[in-house]
Every structure is written in structure tokens, then in C-alpha cells.
Design an enzyme around this catalytic site. Structure first.
Site, mmCIF file in Angstrom:
data_model
loop_
_atom_site.group_PDB
_atom_site.id
_atom_site.type_symbol
_atom_site.label_atom_id
_atom_site.label_comp_id
_atom_site.label_asym_id
_atom_site.label_seq_id
_atom_site.Cartn_x
_atom_site.Cartn_y
_atom_site.Cartn_z
ATOM 1 N N ASP A 1 0.830 -1.210 0.000
ATOM 2 C CA ASP A 1 0.000 0.000 0.000
ATOM 3 C C ASP A 1 0.860 1.253 0.000
ATOM 4 O OD1 ASP A 1 -2.227 -1.554 0.016
ATOM 5 O OD2 ASP A 1 -2.660 -1.297 2.159
ATOM 6 N N SER B 1 -17.535 -23.266 -27.547
ATOM 7 C CA SER B 1 -17.902 -23.828 -26.246
ATOM 8 C C SER B 1 -17.449 -25.292 -26.254
ATOM 9 C CB SER B 1 -19.391 -23.638 -25.985
ATOM 10 O OG SER B 1 -20.126 -24.559 -26.706
ATOM 11 N N LEU B 2 -17.988 -26.119 -25.396
ATOM 12 C CA LEU B 2 -17.479 -27.487 -25.284
ATOM 13 C C LEU B 2 -18.620 -28.496 -25.229
ATOM 14 C CD1 LEU B 2 -14.831 -27.020 -22.438
ATOM 15 C CD2 LEU B 2 -14.303 -27.732 -24.774
ATOM 16 N N GLU C 1 -7.244 -30.062 -17.840
ATOM 17 C CA GLU C 1 -7.326 -28.822 -17.054
ATOM 18 C C GLU C 1 -8.617 -28.830 -16.256
ATOM 19 O OE1 GLU C 1 -7.345 -25.840 -20.106
ATOM 20 O OE2 GLU C 1 -5.292 -26.268 -20.710
ATOM 21 N N LYS D 1 -12.167 -27.397 -15.328
ATOM 22 C CA LYS D 1 -13.160 -26.559 -16.004
ATOM 23 C C LYS D 1 -13.712 -25.627 -14.940
ATOM 24 C CE LYS D 1 -17.071 -26.567 -19.089
ATOM 25 N NZ LYS D 1 -17.900 -25.600 -18.401
ATOM 26 N N ASP E 1 -15.722 -22.622 -13.233
ATOM 27 C CA ASP E 1 -17.048 -22.042 -13.410
ATOM 28 C C ASP E 1 -16.946 -20.525 -13.387
ATOM 29 O OD1 ASP E 1 -19.744 -22.183 -13.773
ATOM 30 O OD2 ASP E 1 -20.223 -22.456 -11.658
ATOM 31 N N ARG F 1 -17.229 -13.593 -24.325
ATOM 32 C CA ARG F 1 -17.434 -14.538 -25.413
ATOM 33 C C ARG F 1 -18.629 -14.118 -26.287
ATOM 34 N NH1 ARG F 1 -20.588 -19.325 -25.545
ATOM 35 N NH2 ARG F 1 -19.982 -20.514 -27.364
ATOM 36 N N GLU G 1 -10.426 -17.949 -18.460
ATOM 37 C CA GLU G 1 -11.648 -17.939 -17.675
ATOM 38 C C GLU G 1 -11.486 -16.969 -16.509
ATOM 39 O OE1 GLU G 1 -13.999 -19.703 -18.906
ATOM 40 O OE2 GLU G 1 -15.466 -20.176 -17.348
ATOM 41 N N TYR H 1 -6.309 -20.158 -20.655
ATOM 42 C CA TYR H 1 -6.333 -21.550 -21.101
ATOM 43 C C TYR H 1 -6.097 -21.746 -22.594
ATOM 44 C CZ TYR H 1 -11.346 -20.552 -21.822
ATOM 45 O OH TYR H 1 -12.535 -20.000 -22.195
ATOM 46 N N LYS I 1 -8.090 -31.900 -23.636
ATOM 47 C CA LYS I 1 -7.777 -31.298 -24.941
ATOM 48 C C LYS I 1 -6.718 -32.104 -25.679
ATOM 49 C CE LYS I 1 -8.631 -26.686 -23.099
ATOM 50 N NZ LYS I 1 -8.092 -25.374 -22.732
ATOM 51 N N LYS J 1 -17.650 -33.745 -16.861
ATOM 52 C CA LYS J 1 -18.262 -33.052 -15.724
ATOM 53 C C LYS J 1 -18.237 -33.861 -14.422
ATOM 54 C CE LYS J 1 -20.290 -29.361 -16.645
ATOM 55 N NZ LYS J 1 -21.450 -29.080 -17.418
ATOM 56 N N CYS K 1 -36.261 -8.528 19.181
ATOM 57 C CA CYS K 1 -34.941 -9.008 18.777
ATOM 58 C C CYS K 1 -34.574 -10.217 19.649
ATOM 59 C CB CYS K 1 -33.916 -7.896 18.977
ATOM 60 S SG CYS K 1 -32.218 -8.488 18.866
ATOM 61 N N CYS L 1 -31.665 -8.985 22.200
ATOM 62 C CA CYS L 1 -31.807 -7.945 23.224
ATOM 63 C C CYS L 1 -33.257 -7.586 23.505
ATOM 64 C CB CYS L 1 -31.020 -6.702 22.818
ATOM 65 S SG CYS L 1 -31.816 -5.766 21.501
ATOM 66 N N CYS M 1 -33.288 -5.160 14.076
ATOM 67 C CA CYS M 1 -33.394 -4.853 15.497
ATOM 68 C C CYS M 1 -33.222 -3.340 15.615
ATOM 69 C CB CYS M 1 -32.289 -5.583 16.264
ATOM 70 S SG CYS M 1 -31.958 -4.902 17.891
ATOM 71 N N CYS N 1 -27.729 -2.868 20.925
ATOM 72 C CA CYS N 1 -27.916 -4.320 21.049
ATOM 73 C C CYS N 1 -26.534 -4.978 21.151
ATOM 74 C CB CYS N 1 -28.663 -4.836 19.826
ATOM 75 S SG CYS N 1 -28.735 -6.636 19.661
HETATM 76 S S1 IVH Z 1 -11.274 -24.357 -23.469
HETATM 77 C C1 IVH Z 1 -12.889 -25.180 -27.132
HETATM 78 N N1 IVH Z 1 -10.505 -24.659 -21.002
HETATM 79 O O1 IVH Z 1 -15.983 -23.679 -20.484
HETATM 80 C C2 IVH Z 1 -12.386 -24.173 -26.283
HETATM 81 N N2 IVH Z 1 -12.666 -23.764 -21.410
HETATM 82 O O2 IVH Z 1 -18.264 -24.883 -22.012
HETATM 83 C C3 IVH Z 1 -13.265 -23.946 -25.124
HETATM 84 N N3 IVH Z 1 -13.910 -23.165 -19.417
HETATM 85 O O3 IVH Z 1 -16.612 -21.104 -22.764
HETATM 86 C C4 IVH Z 1 -12.527 -23.332 -24.086
HETATM 87 N N4 IVH Z 1 -12.368 -23.746 -17.964
HETATM 88 O O4 IVH Z 1 -15.640 -20.469 -20.522
HETATM 89 C C5 IVH Z 1 -11.493 -24.267 -21.827
HETATM 90 N N5 IVH Z 1 -9.690 -24.944 -18.855
HETATM 91 C C6 IVH Z 1 -10.666 -24.544 -19.666
HETATM 92 C C7 IVH Z 1 -11.876 -24.014 -19.192
HETATM 93 C C8 IVH Z 1 -12.864 -23.640 -20.114
HETATM 94 C C9 IVH Z 1 -13.575 -23.235 -18.126
HETATM 95 C C10 IVH Z 1 -15.200 -22.660 -19.929
HETATM 96 C C11 IVH Z 1 -15.062 -21.633 -21.018
HETATM 97 C C12 IVH Z 1 -15.900 -22.126 -22.163
HETATM 98 C C13 IVH Z 1 -16.782 -23.113 -21.502
HETATM 99 C C14 IVH Z 1 -17.177 -24.161 -22.478
#
Ligand code: IVH
Length: 682
Positions: free
Chosen positions: A39, A84-85, A115, A117, A119, A138, A174, A226, A291, A315, A419, A422, A437, A442
Site C-alpha cells: 500500500d 464452447s465445449l 485442465e 473446467k 465455473d 465470449r 476464464e 487456457y 484437450k 463433468k 430481537c 436484546c 433490530c 444491542c
Molecule cells: S477451453 C474449445 N478450457 O468452459 C475451447 N474452457 O463450455 C473452449 N472453461 O466457454 C474453451 N475452464 O468459458 C477451456 N480450462 C478450460 C476451461 C474452459 C472453463 C469454460 C469456457 C468455455 C466453456 C465451455
């Protein structure tokens, strides 16, 4: 005035130091200095930049916060779509993906990268000439939102990259809110009666898609990179694994839990070990991503629709359990909120025994139709405190009871709700979901206020936690937060307290002393004003610069701030109107607690509408520096004198511009006058 020749190297040194500590802390998770030391560096840099805006650069670590809010986000086209996947929910689905891929590649075996995944929210970051230029969500995969200003606030995203980096490239990753941050955010929202984020993904998206970047800056967002999207002008690795190492070497944050495997059985092992361990991770992962490692093979596999053939999400099963809701209890929060919580028949969920769970507020209980005696689904999803998701209605016997908060806290002696701590009266402000309260004294509230005041995000007084707060109150050594600063007069009494050694007393007192100089926003937050969280506190500090001014602010003044609505304004006014609070502030001031902001910020736009033209040589600064300073104050600069020119700044050996200015009657400034103008514009 400091010697300008000395200021510049100091600014550069501070910047390099802070960037290095940011990297150590946010990317490598291994800080070398304390928060306070950090800081101090940051404060010195901010002060120098405020004083000498000519040295301010967009990639300065101070520039991660403070961009102005926008009305709407711009659109960014993704040069390469963000995919997406596809999902696999069990071993069979994983194996059939693997076999399909092997067949398409014509290989029996191939390298894979695994890797987590995470959230969160996918983003693409573009760097041009070593600088972060755009950051996008995205969106629909082809076009996303321009959230550059917001992403700049995330400390683990580098604002600039080393010279070795390609001249133009894009990385993907992500953005996520770690569990603790997610939980804290939801708690605050529950207390404020705002709708809760259902999961960390929504919370991350909600934080990144804030029109006011100052709010994003307050959320503890993080990122794991990623993928390398594309790179121009420089050769990059030919496998995913190597490109992750490469990105790491450029300063990007790559998940250390990523692994490189040669066989699908190893993927299975990776999955199972993390399925067991995932609760220990600081972030929420809902599975793993598998991958194909070779980028050439990724290309040849291509994608179907939005889903690449070269990757799959495997998953994890959700962590939920069912149990009986035995009763609903009420706890009292620091602003006096009466918080309902579930008392459960103990149940093991994901290896942890749960006995209590959050219920947020009465409206939420009603909306979910949760009744006492119900069999309920409980979930631990990224939450430190588990949550009741829903009742299992099919299991109802008919004996379940609806919950009414006022009934629950009905005090038979007083013949009214009270409350639970108190027994004071309770009330529910119009339009709010929480009951409160009414007794500011309190004991439960006072203790929580004291804990909040001393907590890390507030005044950060180490050595005063839950047990010390309770002791100080119980012994009558403090009655409110201001009393903390007078404890030093009671050192003898403190020392007499059992178990309080000389050393811990002096540590406590010196921690209290140190906290007198905390930034104003921390103090505002620490006061515990209803509806004023750390984000709002920073906004208020930035507007008023002093606690006295905030205390005297009118409703109109408060509501004219874009993020302050009538509810917040009324709560602030009510707080400062209370005699007890006014008295606390008086005593804080008398004790020497800083109630003002330290650095005076320049009135940024004070040269707005003015055009400056410079001729000749200036002594104090280079042409570029002089121009930057004008721009930093909202002015513009021109290369020739015209009707539009407000001032011609005349240095040594002026050129033909001076003659032109005389012709047009343009006002002239000597270098000293120019400097004076800049200084007083602050
Ligand atoms: S690879 C094909 N790697 O999952 C490339 N995605 O359902 C897709 N996500 O939109 C991305 N961790 O937001 C990849 N290690 C990871 C990830 C990842 C989370 C998310 C990402 C993507 C979604 C696909």
C-alpha cells in the site's frame, strides 16, 4: 517542487516494483512483502502521478481502477470464434469421445492435456505492441462485449507484456470469482435484500459486465489463461502444453493443476483425484477439460457448430444431499438484520457434515416454498456456507409448517415481536426484505460492529478479532468503536486482564495506532453504515474526500451520484443523524483518526475546452511531457496557431508560431505562467 529529473526515475522504479509484487502476489500466489508495504508503494506512486501527470502512462499499475462508467458496452468481433465445449457425464462418454478422435486422427494414441473446467466467464484479451488493447466477453462466440476497462482491474491480467511477446496476439481464459469472494458477495447482497447470484459463474459475469468499472475493481476477480487464440509476427509453440508454458513465461496466469498425459487412463485418474479434492480448491470447478495437445491436430479435427472435436468437458457430479429441515433459527447481523438460517438434521455432502445452511431472507424462503419439517435439498456449490436449494415436496406428510419470522420472534412477555438477542422492537423498512433490530446498543450488534471495524477489509487492526472484541466489551473497556482509540489510557487495566501479556497488549495498542491513517474509503466502510459495502465506500470517498462532508451531504447531493439510489442515500443520512454516531465521529477525530483523503486529486477536466500550442524550447519538461500534462487535465494540444488556440506557450528560441499568434491576438504564456496554470488547475 522536487527535481523533475529525479521524479521520473522514481516513478519508473515504483512502477516496476509494484508490477513485480502484483505478479508475485496475483499470478504466482507468493508475495514477498506485506499488504501495508505494498500500500505504501502504491500510495507514493499515486501521489507522484497526481502531482506530475506528465509521467502518467496507461499501463501504470494505478490505472487499473477509476475509469468512468459507460452507458453500454461496445461490440468486439472475434477474429477467431470463441467455442464452447461438448460434455461427457461418465466414463463411457469420455471413452467414446477418445475413440472417435483416435479414429479421425488415424492414431491409436495421442497426447492430451487436462485442465480444470472453472465455473466463470470466458474472455479474449488482445495485446498489440506489448499493451493490453482490448478485452471481450465470449458473447455468441463471434461477437462479444467490450469489457476492456473492467478486465484491466483484474490484477492477474498483465497490462503490458515483455519485449519477446508477438507484436499482436490474443489469449483466452476464464475469469472467475474465488469461492470466498463469491460467498462474501452473496452475503452482502442478502443483507441488502438484493437477488443472490445462483453460482460463481453468474457472479463473475455480473462483476465483469458492470457498467461502472469501479465496482468491478472491488470484486476479487481472478483469471486462468487456457488458450493462445492467435499470434502474429512471431513463431509460437506447436502444442497446447508448450503454448501454455510460453504464455506463463510472458507473465500470464496459467493453472498449475494442468497436466500433460500420453494415455486416456491417466485422464481417468486425474478426473477421479480431483473429483475427491475439488472442495479444497479456492475456486469452483464443475469438471475437467480434456484437450488434444497437438495444435496441428486440433486444426485438422476442427469443430461441429460451436463445439470443437478436439476437446471435451468431463463433468463432476453435483454435490447435493437431502436432509430434514428441523427448524429455522434467527441470528442478528452487525447492521441489526435478523437473518434466518436453516437448522438441519446433520448430513454428509461431498465429505463434509452439514448442520446449518443459509436461508437469506423470508421472501426467499416463501419463494422457494420451504417449510419447517420439509425434506430439503442442500448444496455446497462454491459456497463456504451451504445453501438450501429446494424442498422435496413429494416427501411432505402434511405436518410441515410455514415459516413466519415475526411469529418466530414473538415475545410473550412484551406481547410483540422482539430481537432474539436484546428483546428490543424490530422493524422492516419500506421496500426492504430484511427485518432489523431497532436497538443500536444491542450487544450482539455492537460486538459485530466492533469485529467488522477491525476486520481486514476495514481498519485492519490485527490482534483484535472475535474473542478480543468480546472481552473488551464484556469488561466494559470499550462501548463503541471510538473507544478503541482511547484504550491506550487504560493500559494498566488491560494488563491486569488474565492471559493478556505485556507483549500482546502493546501489539494491540500499536495496531490500533497504525490504523489511524487508513484510507478514507476503508474508514467509511468500517463504520458499518447500512447498505454501504466496500464498493460503495470507495465511491463515496472519491466523491466527498472527507467524512465531515459526507456526514453533511444532502439527499440531493447523494442521489446525484450515479450509483447511489434513494435507499442508500437515506441510510447514510439516517446514520449521520444519530447522535451516538456523531459522537463516535467526534471522538475518532479527537483521537487523531484521519477523516480526510490524503492525496489531493487534480480536478481532472479543469483545462477542458482549451487548446494549447507550444513553441520553442521549454526548460522544465520535454514537448511530449508538456502535452501529456495538458491532456491529463482535459485540454487539447495543437501543432499550429489558429482561431481555436487558447494559449500559445512560448519557450526559448520561439519559431514562426509566435508571429502568427501576434497576428491573431492569441494569448501567450511564458513557461512559468504555463507551469503555474498547470499547478493551480489541480
Ligand atoms: S477451453 C474449445 N478450457 O468452459 C475451447 N474452457 O463450455 C473452449 N472453461 O466457454 C474453451 N475452464 O468459458 C477451456 N480450462 C478450460 C476451461 C474452459 C472453463 C469454460 C469456457 C468455455 C466453456 C465451455
Amino acid at each position: 517542487m522536487e527535481d523533475l529529473n529525479r521524479v521520473k526515475p522514481r516513478v519508473e522504479k515504483l512502477r516496476a516494483e509494484i508490477n513485480r509484487h502484483n505478479y508475485l502476489y496475483y499470478v504466482l500466489d507468493s508475495p514477498e512483502i506485506s499488504d501495508a508495504e505494498y500500500d505504501d508503494l502504491m500510495r507514493e506512486l499515486k501521489e507522484l502521478e497526481a502531482k506530475y501527470p506528465q509521467f502518467l502512462t496507461p499501463d501504470s499499475p494505478t490505472q487499473r481502477v477509476g475509469a468512468a462508467p459507460v452507458a453500454a458496452f461496445g461490440v468486439i468481433e472475434h477474429p477467431l470464434p470463441l467455442l464452447s465445449l461438448g460434455n461427457a457425464f461418465d466414463k463411457d462418454e469420455l471413452i467414446s469421445w477418445y475413440n472417435r478422435t483416435a479414429k479421425l486422427l488415424g492414431k491409436a494414441q495421442f497426447d492430451l492435456v487436462c485442465e480444470h473446467k472453472i465455473d466463470g466467464l470466458a474472455v479474449a484479451l488482445t495485446y498489440v505492441d506489448r499493451q493490453l488493447t482490448t478485452g471481450a466477453t465470449r458473447g455468441d462466440g463471434f461477437r462479444g462485449e467490450d469489457v476492456t476497462q473492467n478486465l484491466r482491474t483484474i490484477r492477474s491480467i498483465p497490462l503490458s507484456v515483455p519485449r519477446e511477446a508477438p507484436p499482436r496476439f490474443e489469449v483466452r481464459g476464464e475469469v472467475f470469482l474465488p469461492r470466498a469472494g463469491f460467498h462474501k458477495l452473496n452475503q452482502e447482497r442478502a443483507a441488502e435484500g438484493q437477488p443472490l447470484f445462483a453460482n460463481p459463474r453468474n457472479a463473475a459475469a455480473g462483476s465483469v459486465r458492470q457498467l461502472d468499472p469501479r465496482i468491478t475493481a472491488k470484486r476479487p476477480l481472478d483469471i486462468y489463461i487456457y488458450a493462445l487464440g492467435y499470434a502474429e509476427g512471431k513463431a509460437t509453440p506447436s502444442s497446447h502444453w508448450e503454448s501454455m508454458k510460453y504464455l506463463k513465461s510472458l507473465g500470464f496466469k496459467v493453472n498449475p493443476n494442468n497436466r500433460h498425459f500420453g494415455r486416456i487412463e491417466q485422464v481417468e485418474d486425474y478426473y477421479h483425484s480431483w473429483e475427491k479434492e475439488k472442495e479444497c480448491l479456492p475456486y469452483e470447478a464443475d469438471g475437467i477439460v480434456v484437450k488434444v495437445d497437438s495444435l496441428e491436430w486440433q486444426d485438422s479435427l476442427g469443430s461441429v457448430g460451436h463445439e470443437p472435436r478436439w476437446a471435451i468437458a468431463y463433468k463432476f457430479p453435483a454435490v447435493q444431499g437431502t436432509t430434514r429441515l428441523v427448524d429455522i433459527g434467527i441470528s442478528v447481523g452487525r447492521t441489526g438484520t435478523l437473518n434466518p438460517y436453516a437448522i438441519l438434521e446433520p448430513v454428509a455432502v461431498g465429505g463434509v457434515t452439514i448442520k446449518q445452511a443459509a436461508l437469506h431472507n423470508e421472501d426467499d424462503i416463501r419463494r422457494k416454498d420451504i417449510r419447517i419439517g420439509d425434506t430439503v435439498i442442500v448444496q455446497r456449490a462454491g459456497e463456504v456456507i451451504p445453501e438450501v436449494v429446494a424442498p422435496v415436496k413429494s416427501k411432505r406428510s402434511g405436518k410441515e409448517k410455514e415459516f413466519f419470522l415475526l411469529e418466530k420472534i414473538y415475545d410473550k412477555d412484551k406481547k410483540r415481536p422482539a430481537c432474539p438477542e436484546c428483546r428490543a422492537e424490530v422493524f422492516r423498512p419500506e421496500g426492504e426484505v430484511m427485518y432489523y433490530c431497532s436497538n443500536a446498543a444491542c450487544p450482539t450488534q455492537v460486538q459485530q460492529r466492533l469485529e467488522h471495524f477491525t476486520s481486514r477489509g476495514a481498519m485492519d487492526i490485527r490482534g483484535i478479532g472475535e474473542s478480543q472484541s468480546a472481552m473488551l466489551l464484556k469488561e466494559g473497556l470499550v462501548k463503541d468503536i471510538a473507544d478503541l482509540y482511547y484504550l491506550k489510557d487504560k493500559k494498566d487495566v488491560l494488563l491486569k486482564r488474565e492471559r493478556l501479556a505485556e507483549k500482546s497488549v502493546s501489539n494491540m495498542l500499536s495496531a490500533i495506532e497504525k490504523s489511524k491513517d487508513r484510507p478514507l474509503d476503508r474508514l467509511i466502510f468500517a463504520l458499518g453504515i447500512r447498505h454501504v459495502g466496500d464498493e460503495m465506500a470507495e465511491i463515496l470517498a472519491g466523491e466527498f474526500h472527507s467524512l465531515d462532508k459526507l456526514a453533511d451531504a444532502s439527499r440531493e447531493q447523494l442521489t446525484s451520484i450515479p450509483t447511489v439510489g434513494p435507499k442508500i442515500a437515506d441510510s447514510i443520512i439516517a446514520f449521520f443523524r444519530q447522535e451516538a454516531n456523531r459522537d463516535i465521529i467526534k471522538r475518532l477525530k479527537a483521537a487523531g483518526v484521519r477523516l480526510e483523503e490524503k492525496a489531493v486529486r487534480p480536478k481532472e477536466q479543469s483545462l477542458a475546452g482549451m487548446e494549447f500550442v507550444i513553441t520553442g524550447r521549454l526548460e522544465g519538461f520535454s514537448r511530449a511531457e508538456a502535452e501529456a500534462r495538458v491532456k491529463a487535465l482535459g485540454g487539447t494540444t495543437g501543432s499550429s496557431v489558429s482561431q481555436k488556440t487558447t494559449y500559445l506557450v512560448v519557450g526559448a528560441d520561439p519559431g514562426s508560431k509566435l508571429a502568427r499568434a501576434r497576428e491573431l491576438g492569441t494569448k501567450q504564456l511564458t513557461e512559468a505562467e504555463f507551469l503555474h496554470l498547470l499547478e493551480t488547475a489541480k
